[in-house]
Design an enzyme around this catalytic site. Structure first.
Site, PDB file in Angstrom:
ATOM      1  N   GLU A 120      44.909  43.521  36.733  1.00 57.39           N
ATOM      2  CA  GLU A 120      44.512  43.002  38.049  1.00 57.39           C
ATOM      3  C   GLU A 120      45.085  41.603  38.154  1.00 57.39           C
ATOM      4  O   GLU A 120      44.737  40.721  37.377  1.00 57.39           O
ATOM      5  CB  GLU A 120      42.987  43.007  38.176  1.00 57.39           C
ATOM      6  CG  GLU A 120      42.515  42.868  39.619  1.00 57.39           C
ATOM      7  CD  GLU A 120      42.225  41.427  39.996  1.00 57.39           C
ATOM      8  OE1 GLU A 120      43.150  40.781  40.557  1.00 57.39           O
ATOM      9  OE2 GLU A 120      41.121  40.962  39.757  1.00 57.39           O
ATOM     10  N   CYS A 127      40.383  36.005  43.834  1.00 60.98           N
ATOM     11  CA  CYS A 127      41.616  36.724  44.152  1.00 60.98           C
ATOM     12  C   CYS A 127      41.472  37.585  45.387  1.00 60.98           C
ATOM     13  O   CYS A 127      42.415  37.747  46.149  1.00 60.98           O
ATOM     14  CB  CYS A 127      42.043  37.587  42.977  1.00 60.98           C
ATOM     15  SG  CYS A 127      40.895  38.908  42.641  1.00 60.98           S
TER      16      CYS A 127
END
Length: 511
Positions: free
Chosen positions: A255, A289
């Site tokens: 990720e 994020c």
């Protein structure tokens, strides 16, 4: 809800282990609000990491033997141990990241929810099940099951040091794997706290081990014989992790952050959109994020949205106390990235509605709203990972979709509209792994939904059924129930069987 310049990003890449004579043996954890030393931790060397992984392989055999029910019971006890001392864990998170206590506690709450879901749903998702055999193989009984991979190495980030790595740890444990966790060197205390909680339940079974160290320690973990790596961090570091994993064909789930867009339609509830925009852009000092870095507002409501948003953000206050909106930049060198993106936008003709270059201080960054930002600016194209946000006017949501999809990232997004059906249609057209309609980060708190992105945002999934399968290996088993009417799996096929088979092929598939 994550990104995250990971532990590996706080050091230059993932280097090979330095020679024993010049390798550091310890490092300090600092409070980013003050620079005060919180504690000192050892730097695990390659031998230490290999030993931890070897212990984990032994523990993995015990853990797999517990079965779904046994692991469920252990993990629910682990959940209870974390939840009953959630305030203590939140204090560690707050000290190491600088975020307000309430934000840290919210992170713990979300992590506990995911641990609970993984524990309770692993059997339903992963247990062996019958699958159709098809006409040609009707004499076979077919079963699909999922087996643990063995040992999973987790390389965690600093911005959400509980929620993010536990998204891998919880689901990997529930799937039957043992864990060796390398937390960020900025937040090692969080990792050691979790390890201590597990050891309070099963001190003789190192199913969850924590190794502390710098970037080289992460590289050593990739090389130490783990069966999979779960990495959270930047795209450039992910490439280095992949290169190390390639040496041994160790699979990886990554990720890698995002540049998430928020679209505001002309029929949106602007008050709700503003509230979520402020949270998504400035919560955790923008170090999220899947937060909000770009906002595209339909022209008819652009001015009204911007005025309301500006008024809301004027009440935002960074600081070092629990009463402040958000804390400092946890990674000191990220301050320079934020400053550079603001400067690039202004140099290319953008306008600062709130803040500007002077908003960037040594440890803290005041909120910044930029508008009329060229799409070529780094403030639009690259992950800023700080308390700044771009608000640009678009002709309509068609243009908004086009701009939202025009980056190499593809993690999350949000859409605000009064028409939920339209919102779902727009969500389908956004090139991302996740979308929330009329909220921000709605997907992060739902354990049954997978979390992850595409493109520069990485690959693979944590959370949900996909997250459980991510840390499992499928195993296919067939059992022949009776001899096949047409005997084709032989070196001495009869002409009759081949003639009938050819006729079946045309009859079934050639018309």
């Amino acid at each position: 809800m994550t990104r995250e310049l990971s532990s590996s990003d706080a050091a230059p890449g993932l280097p090979a282990s330095p020679s024993p004579t010049d390798a550091p043996t310890a490092f300090e954890s600092l409070d980013p609000r003050t620079g005060q030393v919180l504690a000192e931790y050892p730097v695990a060397n390659a031998a230490d990491v290999r030993a931890a992984v070897e212990r984990a392989h032994g523990a993995a055999r015990w853990w797999e033997a517990q079965g779904f029910r046994g692991r469920r019971d252990w993990l629910l006890e682990f959940k209870k141990a974390i939840a009953s001392d959630a305030d203590g864990l939140a204090q560690v998170v707050s000290a190491e990241t600088g975020k307000p206590h309430d934000d840290a506690l919210l992170e713990v709450m979300l992590a506990v929810e995911h641990l609970d879901w993984a524990a309770r749903n692993a059997k339903k998702v992963l247990k062996p099940r019958r699958v159709p055999s098809g006409l040609v193989s009707a004499n076979q009984s077919a079963t699909l099951g999922y087996k643990p991979m063995g040992v999973v190495g987790v390389i965690g980030p600093w911005n959400y040091p509980v929620y993010t790595p536990m998204g891998s740890i919880s689901y990997a444990l529930a799937a039957g794997n043992a864990i060796v966790f390398k937390p960020s060197e900025l937040t090692p205390g969080v990792g050691k706290w979790l390890e201590a909680k597990w050891n309070s339940l099963a001190p003789t079974q190192p199913v969850l081990q924590v190794i502390t160290g710098l970037g080289a320690t992460g590289a050593d973990l990739c090389r130490a014989g783990v069966d999979k790596i779960a990495f959270t961090g930047s795209g450039p570091t992910a490439r280095k992790v992949m290169a190390v994993c390639a040496e041994t064909l160790t699979p990886l789930v990554a990720e890698c952050g995002g540049k998430d867009a928020m679209l505001v339609a002309e029929d949106a509830d602007l008050d709700k959109a503003v509230e979520f925009a402020a949270f998504g852009a400035f919560g955790n000092a923008g170090q999220t994020c899947a937060g909000v870095e770009r906002i595209y507002v339909a022209e008819p409501v652009y001015r009204q949205f911007l005025d309301k948003f500006t008024a809301a953000v004027e009440r935002v206050r960074p600081g070092s106390t629990d009463g402040d909106t958000y804390g400092p930049m946890t990674l000191p060198r990220q301050v320079d990235v934020v400053r550079g993106h603001i400067a690039d936008a202004l140099d290319k003709g953008a306008r600062a509605v709130i803040g500007g270059i002077d908003s960037v201080h040594e440890r803290f960054v005041d909120p910044v709203i930029l508008t009329d930002v060229p799409e070529s600016s780094s403030a639009v194209c690259e992950e800023t990972f700080g308390p700044t946000v771009v608000v640009n006017k678009v002709r309509d949501l068609e243009e908004g979709i086009e701009r939202a999809n025009a980056t190499s990232y593809g993690l999350g997004a949000s859409v605000f509209t009064g028409n939920r059906s339209r919102g779902k249609d727009i969500a389908d057209r956004l090139r991302t792994g996740m979308v929330s309609v009329n909220s921000v980060l709605g997907f992060a708190g739902i354990p049954s939904l997978p979390f992850g992105g595409i493109g520069e945002s990485g690959f693979g999934r944590i959370h949900g059924a996909d997250g459980l399968r991510e840390f499992s290996r499928p195993k296919a088993v067939t059992v022949q129930k009776f001899s096949a009417p047409l005997n084709l799996l032989t070196l001495e096929r009869s002409a009759r069987d081949m003639k009938i088979s050819a006729w079946i092929l045309k009859a079934r598939h050639g018309r």
